[in-house]
Write an enzyme that holds these catalytic residues in place. Structure first.
Site, PDB file in Angstrom:
ATOM      1  N   TYR A 145       0.824  -1.205   0.000  1.00  0.00           N
ATOM      2  CA  TYR A 145       0.000   0.000   0.000  1.00  0.00           C
ATOM      3  C   TYR A 145       0.866   1.265   0.000  1.00  0.00           C
ATOM      4  O   TYR A 145       0.475   2.283  -0.552  1.00  0.00           O
ATOM      5  CB  TYR A 145      -0.886   0.036   1.249  1.00  0.00           C
ATOM      6  CG  TYR A 145      -2.219  -0.650   1.115  1.00  0.00           C
ATOM      7  CD1 TYR A 145      -2.320  -1.955   0.671  1.00  0.00           C
ATOM      8  CD2 TYR A 145      -3.392   0.020   1.469  1.00  0.00           C
ATOM      9  CE1 TYR A 145      -3.553  -2.582   0.584  1.00  0.00           C
ATOM     10  CE2 TYR A 145      -4.621  -0.604   1.387  1.00  0.00           C
ATOM     11  CZ  TYR A 145      -4.697  -1.897   0.936  1.00  0.00           C
ATOM     12  OH  TYR A 145      -5.913  -2.510   0.852  1.00  0.00           O
ATOM     13  N   LYS A 195       3.635 -15.283   3.056  1.00  0.00           N
ATOM     14  CA  LYS A 195       3.816 -15.956   1.758  1.00  0.00           C
ATOM     15  C   LYS A 195       5.319 -16.127   1.547  1.00  0.00           C
ATOM     16  O   LYS A 195       5.894 -15.643   0.555  1.00  0.00           O
ATOM     17  CB  LYS A 195       3.152 -15.099   0.656  1.00  0.00           C
ATOM     18  CG  LYS A 195       3.110 -15.758  -0.712  1.00  0.00           C
ATOM     19  CD  LYS A 195       2.178 -16.955  -0.794  1.00  0.00           C
ATOM     20  CE  LYS A 195       2.246 -17.616  -2.171  1.00  0.00           C
ATOM     21  NZ  LYS A 195       1.526 -18.914  -2.205  1.00  0.00           N
ATOM     22  N   ASP A 228      -2.373 -18.383   1.368  1.00  0.00           N
ATOM     23  CA  ASP A 228      -3.368 -19.104   0.551  1.00  0.00           C
ATOM     24  C   ASP A 228      -4.035 -20.191   1.390  1.00  0.00           C
ATOM     25  O   ASP A 228      -5.256 -20.384   1.347  1.00  0.00           O
ATOM     26  CB  ASP A 228      -2.766 -19.659  -0.748  1.00  0.00           C
ATOM     27  CG  ASP A 228      -1.427 -20.350  -0.564  1.00  0.00           C
ATOM     28  OD1 ASP A 228      -0.869 -20.323   0.553  1.00  0.00           O
ATOM     29  OD2 ASP A 228      -0.933 -20.943  -1.544  1.00  0.00           O
ATOM     30  N   ASP A 252      -6.204  -6.828   4.289  1.00  0.00           N
ATOM     31  CA  ASP A 252      -7.355  -6.231   3.607  1.00  0.00           C
ATOM     32  C   ASP A 252      -8.236  -7.353   3.049  1.00  0.00           C
ATOM     33  O   ASP A 252      -9.460  -7.341   3.207  1.00  0.00           O
ATOM     34  CB  ASP A 252      -6.859  -5.317   2.478  1.00  0.00           C
ATOM     35  CG  ASP A 252      -8.006  -4.609   1.785  1.00  0.00           C
ATOM     36  OD1 ASP A 252      -8.902  -4.121   2.493  1.00  0.00           O
ATOM     37  OD2 ASP A 252      -8.020  -4.559   0.542  1.00  0.00           O
ATOM     38  N   ASP A 256     -12.012  -9.122   4.844  1.00  0.00           N
ATOM     39  CA  ASP A 256     -13.313  -9.171   4.155  1.00  0.00           C
ATOM     40  C   ASP A 256     -13.825 -10.614   4.093  1.00  0.00           C
ATOM     41  O   ASP A 256     -15.020 -10.866   4.259  1.00  0.00           O
ATOM     42  CB  ASP A 256     -13.213  -8.614   2.728  1.00  0.00           C
ATOM     43  CG  ASP A 256     -13.486  -7.111   2.652  1.00  0.00           C
ATOM     44  OD1 ASP A 256     -13.175  -6.409   3.635  1.00  0.00           O
ATOM     45  OD2 ASP A 256     -14.006  -6.645   1.621  1.00  0.00           O
TER      46      ASP A 256
END
Ligand code: IPM
Ligand code: MN
Length: 365
Positions: A145, A195, A228, A252, A256
């Site tokens: 970001y 990751k 993942d 983020d 959600d």
């Protein structure tokens, strides 16, 4: 008794409606527990762009700078996507500048599904049978970001764009401490999401997590999990999670997804904590399609008030009272539109105002 100044930024879309209900709840808490809260309103996001040509104008900065804490609604609307300079759009020029100004690096997103509300989850009951109580901790001021952004032409003359994911050691250390402290307080395991099979940033991040673990929080149980797999596990076996830590963009996305597990993004409040200043805001957007219709769910904004009382003012009883009232009203079957596909047969659809009033009545008894 506490006396505090709250900067209130209602934002765009449904923002003013859900903010109004949140203020109603703050007033109920001050009546019941004898606190004094002063409010100063300011424009932010698209609303501020329309008035001042800037989503985070000087007037608003001044009000936020001098407040104890900030209560903020959602921002953005499709019409602002066409603003030429991305740094004047509500998201990049408003939200990201705002988070950076106060270094609000620690984002808490609670995923709460008590036993009485299990039917809210789109998952089969047996997958959520013990209820959910997960705290997602998202690093909020770093990563892709805030990394360098480029657009240009390749040597072959093709246009290209690039966003860089970047973290410096102190940034990872400070969010690691916040996450371990939260897990320690809750006597919970910490899942560190990453990751590292692909990203240098994650290898670097994990090394720091391990060091902070061994040197400062050796008693907290820690598990590393690839992002993942975490996305998959959230759906298959969400009850295994209590506290989850991740970098900005992973947070983020997974937050959600986690809101989906409890049936609605309207059920996800959030706290953005910095060293000196904190902001409390819903995790969802401004829902322009239902703005002004008195249909939005004010839960996330009212839950953000509970987080504010707990995290900024250490008023745990008052915060617990709000959570209790929210769950009571929902358990009685009073739902806003976003929750109406719940299979409960005894449900009553209520408006934004009605939902706020029911929570207020439950608090005042
Ligand atoms: C959130 C929002 C923001 C983000 C947007 C509005 C910039 O989606 O708080 O999750 O991506 O962080
Ligand atoms: Mn988001």
């Amino acid at each position: 008794m506490v006396e505090k100044n709250i900067a209130v930024l209602p934002g765009d879309g449904i923002g003013s409606e859900i903010t109004r209900e949140a203020i109603k709840i703050i007033d109920a808490i001050s009546d019941k527990y004898d606190h004094i809260f002063h409010f100063q309103y300011a424009d932010f996001g698209g609303a501020a762009y329309d008035k001042y040509g800037n989503p985070f104008p000087e007037q608003t900065k001044k009000i936020c700078d001098t407040s104890d804490v900030i209560l903020k609604g959602p921002v953005g609307a499709p019409k602002y996507d066409s603003i030429k300079d991305p740094n004047l759009r509500p998201e990049r020029g408003g939200v990201l500048q705002f988070r950076a100004r106060y270094n609000m690096f620690a984002n808490f997103r609670p995923v709460k599904l008590p036993q009485s509300l299990l039917s809210f989850s789109p998952l089969k009951l047996e997958r959520v049978s013990s209820g959910l109580d997960i705290m997602i901790i998202r690093e909020l001021c770093g990563g892709i970001y805030f990394g360098k952004k480029y657009t240009g032409k390749t040597e072959e003359g093709h246009s290209y764009a690039s966003d860089v994911m970047e973290y410096a050691e102190p940034q990872v250390e400070q969010i690691a401490r916040v996450a371990f402290a939260e897990a320690e307080k809750k006597h919970s395991k910490l899942h560190n999401i990453h990751k590292s099979n692909v990203l240098a940033c994650s290898v670097f991040w994990n090394d720091i997590i391990d060091r902070v673990h061994v040197t400062e929080f050796p008693d907290v149980l820690l598990e590393h999990m690839l992002v993942d797999n975490a996305a998959y596990q959230l759906v298959i076996n969400p009850c295994q999670f209590q506290v989850m830590l991740m970098e900005n963009m992973m947070g983020d996305i997974l937050s959600d997804e986690a809101a989906g597990l409890i049936g609605s993004l309207g059920l996800m409040p959030s706290a953005c904590i910095g060293p000196k200043k904190s902001c409390f805001e819903p995790a969802h957007g401004s829902a322009p399609s239902i703005a002004g219709k008195n249909q939005a769910n004010p839960y996330s904004m009212i839950g953000s008030v509970a987080l504010m009382l707990e995290k900024a003012f250490s008023l745990q009883n008052e915060a617990d009272d709000i959570w209790r009232a929210l769950f009571e009203v929902l358990s009685e079957g009073y739902y806003t539109m976003d929750l109406m596909d719940n299979p409960n047969t005894n449900k009553t659809v209520v408006s934004t105002r009605e939902f706020g009033s029911l929570v207020r009545e439950s608090i005042l008894g």
